[in-house]
Enzyme design. Structure first.
Site, short mmCIF file in Angstrom:
data_model
loop_
_atom_site.label_atom_id
_atom_site.label_comp_id
_atom_site.label_asym_id
_atom_site.label_seq_id
_atom_site.Cartn_x
_atom_site.Cartn_y
_atom_site.Cartn_z
NE ARG A 50 -4.31 -2.63 -0.21
CZ ARG A 50 -6.10 -4.01 0.20
NH1 ARG A 50 -5.52 -5.12 -0.56
NH2 ARG A 50 -6.78 -3.08 0.75
CG ASP A 52 2.09 1.08 4.09
OD1 ASP A 52 0.91 1.02 3.36
OD2 ASP A 52 1.54 2.07 5.34
CE1 TYR A 111 2.40 -7.71 8.16
CE2 TYR A 111 0.40 -7.86 8.56
CZ TYR A 111 1.07 -7.59 8.65
OH TYR A 111 1.22 -7.29 6.91
NE ARG A 198 4.19 1.85 10.57
CZ ARG A 198 3.89 2.83 9.00
NH1 ARG A 198 3.88 2.21 8.18
NH2 ARG A 198 4.37 3.49 9.60
#
Lengths: 276, 276
Positions: A50, A52, A111, A198
């Site tokens: 999911r 952002d 990622y 992040r």
């Protein structure tokens, strides 16, 4: 009822995120609308991560069930046609066994985070990378990133509203390297907590600027306290690049076990799939 | 009156091109307006290459004269501040000798052309690369590109409204390689004719798709006829990446010779500086 696996690439800038929400356009919404336009069917698609608002993907994975048994190549072409002009592209479409679930069958998520490290403002990369002006030491960032690798309580590096039951995750790998004026951070894990990548990248930036040493990162991790985290990196530089799946035969057995509640005993990571 | 050399990076999408024109915003206009905002001076800046509408740069070079003798770092910071929010960034600013001319002192210009070679529409790269769906053979394109290297009459590969006096140019190098789903073409020359890079890349695409062989490229070059050119590649994928200059001492002598008209006898390339 055939199930399809979609590999999805998108520019996160115009979206509230992957997931359909009331407050704006989502990637999921664009694809579901394309399915409706092409097949007339109203569907809900499931995604592996999911992402952002503002987070991008070059290899998000979703699954889709259709009533009619279309060839995968037809679904691919039709969805790409109907997603236009939104910046969402289906890179691949495959027919899968019915046990395949984009979220629960995933065994590893990858990622990439891209920083553009220069004094001058961004031009082509505006919204597609994090702009950091102070010179960053990529080798120091890489060294400090190794603190995150392994099985840890990542409470410090999760969003305060993260909904995962457990803060324990196993980071498989985390590398940081310089490519010209870019700093590329890549990390892999079966699953991530909300804002975990992040939060880690934002903290490694302090190391890159020389304000923190690797010892400070270890201390922040050990603190298990959100307040020990460095300033969280913006969504701009984050890309979900790849999701790995187990072979179909393992998938069926594992999914059955999961549904029977056995997975809960086997580990804390089975039900988490958020990724930024 | 100090002269400054600016290294400029820009996203060509919102502009009519490098050069100031009546029909829309230009990169030159943005920088000249930033100079005015910062110093109050009305200037005309000279660029190394007159990139067309939609063409990008990561290393365009311009020169600028100011009345006041500002430190180069001050000019750099002020121009970057005043160029915002336009996607134009000054990467470097250096004080130069008065003989330095961004256009005439250049000894080599380097361009990169990026194709994204995949079936799915572009997302992040929309406007920043050429989208070619048919699979391209990068090795065949590279081989065919060698036909262009050397001293040739490039009439076939120049815009019909190209204003250069001579169609003869010397291409120093031309490489084509695959990087994942991207095809990267890079070529270097003292100067280029109008639309030369895009004309050559558009023609190499026919080779990459298997519709033309290297022999067909040689025939098109030998034809010296614009109609023999393949479909011209769009501006989206073109980047002016670097401009090389001769050392200052040579520059002064060479410029004096050029101004005296001697350069005309020395070769046909001295006065050309267009690049796409």
């Amino acid at each position: 009822m055939p199930r399809y696996k979609l590999t999805v690439d998108y520019d996160g800038r115009p979206f509230v995120g992957w997931q359909r929400q009331d407050n704006g356009p989502s990637v999921q919404g664009v694809i579901e609308r394309a399915v409706k336009a092409f097949s007339g069917e109203t569907v809900t698609i499931g995604g592996a991560g999911r992402t952002d608002s503002g987070v991008h993907a070059t290899g998000q994975v979703a699954h889709l069930d259709l009533e009619k048994d279309w060839p995968a190549a037809t679904v691919l072409g039709a969805l790409n046609f109907h997603c236009l002009p939104d910046p969402v592209a289906i890179l691949a479409c495959e027919k899968m066994h019915e046990g395949f679930d984009a979220r629960f069958s995933a065994i590893c998520r990858h990622y990439r985070y891209r920083i553009v490290n220069r004094l001058a403002p961004l031009t082509h990369d505006l919204g597609l990378a994090w702009h950091v002006k102070k010179p960053l030491d990529a080798a120091a960032m890489h060294e400090a990133a190794q603190v995150f690798v392994g099985h840890h309580d990542f409470t410090t590096f999760r969003h305060s509203r993260c909904q995962a039951k457990s803060p324990w995750k196993t980071l498989e790998a985390f590398s940081v390297r310089r490519e010209g004026e870019s700093i590329i951070a890549e990390c892999s894990s079966r699953s991530f907590l909300h804002n975990q990548v992040r939060s880690m990248v934002g903290t490694l930036r302090l190391v890159g600027e020389g304000r923190w040493g690797p010892g400070d990162v270890a201390k922040a991790l050990a603190a298990c306290n959100r307040e020990a985290c460095g300033p969280v990196a913006p969504p701009d530089g984050l890309y979900l690049t790849q999701v790995d799946y187990r072979p179909a035969e393992e998938d069926a057995a594992s999914l059955a076990a999961y549904r029977a509640g056995l997975a809960e005993a086997a580990g804390e990571e089975a039900d988490e799939a958020v990724g930024d």
